[in-house]
Design a protein around this motif. Sequence first.
Motif, PDB file in Angstrom:
ATOM      1  N   LYS A 187       0.665  -1.231  -0.030  1.00  0.00           N
ATOM      2  CA  LYS A 187      -0.157   0.073   0.143  1.00  0.00           C
ATOM      3  C   LYS A 187       0.907   1.089  -0.045  1.00  0.00           C
ATOM      4  N   GLN A 188       1.851   1.259   0.901  1.00  0.00           N
ATOM      5  CA  GLN A 188       2.914   2.453   1.007  1.00  0.00           C
ATOM      6  C   GLN A 188       3.479   2.576  -0.128  1.00  0.00           C
ATOM      7  N   LEU A 189       4.053   1.439  -1.134  1.00  0.00           N
ATOM      8  CA  LEU A 189       4.702   1.657  -2.246  1.00  0.00           C
ATOM      9  C   LEU A 189       3.950   2.046  -3.211  1.00  0.00           C
ATOM     10  N   ASN A 190       2.646   1.738  -3.169  1.00  0.00           N
ATOM     11  CA  ASN A 190       1.702   2.260  -4.377  1.00  0.00           C
ATOM     12  C   ASN A 190       1.461   3.694  -4.073  1.00  0.00           C
ATOM     13  N   GLN A 191       1.441   4.217  -2.785  1.00  0.00           N
ATOM     14  CA  GLN A 191       1.034   5.728  -2.438  1.00  0.00           C
ATOM     15  C   GLN A 191       2.257   6.461  -2.836  1.00  0.00           C
ATOM     16  N   GLU A 192       3.396   5.737  -2.760  1.00  0.00           N
ATOM     17  CA  GLU A 192       4.562   6.511  -2.988  1.00  0.00           C
ATOM     18  C   GLU A 192       5.226   6.652  -4.313  1.00  0.00           C
ATOM     19  N   THR A 193       4.498   5.836  -5.251  1.00  0.00           N
ATOM     20  CA  THR A 193       4.998   5.590  -6.744  1.00  0.00           C
ATOM     21  C   THR A 193       5.136   7.091  -7.322  1.00  0.00           C
ATOM     22  N   ILE A 194       6.156   7.231  -8.133  1.00  0.00           N
ATOM     23  CA  ILE A 194       6.669   8.436  -8.758  1.00  0.00           C
ATOM     24  C   ILE A 194       6.504   8.127 -10.348  1.00  0.00           C
ATOM     25  N   ASP A 195       5.628   9.091 -10.808  1.00  0.00           N
ATOM     26  CA  ASP A 195       5.338   9.091 -12.342  1.00  0.00           C
ATOM     27  C   ASP A 195       6.365   9.662 -13.117  1.00  0.00           C
ATOM     28  N   VAL A 196       7.347   8.827 -13.624  1.00  0.00           N
ATOM     29  CA  VAL A 196       8.806   9.342 -14.113  1.00  0.00           C
ATOM     30  C   VAL A 196       8.278   9.994 -15.408  1.00  0.00           C
ATOM     31  N   THR A 197       7.038   9.622 -16.060  1.00  0.00           N
ATOM     32  CA  THR A 197       6.876  10.287 -17.345  1.00  0.00           C
ATOM     33  C   THR A 197       6.127  11.772 -17.251  1.00  0.00           C
TER      34      THR A 197
END
Length: 344
Positions: free
Chosen positions: A86-96
């Motif tokens: 859940k934490q990883l999903n919340q912290e996802t960075i959209d590099v695009t």
Amino acid sequence: MKEQLEAIRSEALDKIVQVEDIKVLQEIRVTYLGKKGSLTSVLKGMGKLSKEERPVIGEIANKVRDAITTALNEKIQKLEEAALEKQLNQETIDVTLPGRPVNVGGAHLLTSIVEEIEDLFIGMGYEVREGPEVETDYYNFEALNLPQNHPARDMQDTFYITNELLLRTHTSPVQARTMLEYKGEKPFKMICPGKVYRRDTDDATHSHQFRQIEGLYVDENVRMSDLKGTLDKFAKKMFGEDRNIRLRPSFFPFTEPSVEMDISCKVCHGEGCNVCKGTGWIEILGGGMVHPKVLEMAGYDPKVYSGFAFGMGTERIAMLKYGVSDIRAFYTNDVRFLKQFHQA
Ligand code: 2U9
């Protein structure tokens, strides 16, 4: 006792299945398996069992404990993994995603011009020197063959601080200082860029503070043709290989003979137009052969040494090169003006 153990197992496993909180699971561990836990208190009663029953019940108790421990560990691991996911999903960075633009500054046009001229002369063997903007009367005037009562010393033109101290009116004192430092012995080539001050009323072509770049070459057998060749190189590098120069006689107290240099008009190439006021030429700087008196005062024997000197207004060079019509544009720092000269 067997039934008791089975009841503990099914009750504990039921709870473990339902609970979704790691803290509560830890409490369950204490409730069933802790020192005062229900499984432990059942085991304490094993002393009352017969010899035959004891290993059977012991084995069941061990199995119950293992089952509860395994169920707890698996559930805790599952919850921890879910929390991490859940934490990883919340912290996802959209590099695009496009980046936020950063405002990047750039060198002021005058700084760029000075650097360009410095590079040009360094390439011809010149050293770059600086000196104080608050000068003595001696270095600013006397050493440059501008004696007492010379009109250029007028209070009207010079910012005096005391009788002896003033804001330099040109960068020439830097050259006088350099000659004295070299004690009349060393041949040298130097340029000195810097700010100068004059009691002028500011308008489109005048400023009480502006910049100059002056040059000086002292050696044996330095001639006017050396000056002409050097300035021709400068003019062509700075304004374009298709530009020509011409020297006209002039007067400066520190040079003899003195000249003023024009470059051919870039618009009409010498034919005559509005830009050059019909002459075909535009004045860009002054120069000449260093006056023997100036050489002598700085300790150089004028019978052995000769030299050429030149001076230009940095703003004037920038204005001519880039078509800037008002000198005040350099000092008011309107970014719309400054930005035009920033390299990409
Ligand atoms: C020493 C000896 C000689 C410096 C020189 C000029 C001519 C000159 C003006 C151009 C436009 C100043 O910015 S401006 O108003 N300068 O025409 N300057 S010869 O001659 C020197 C300097 C130092 C020891």
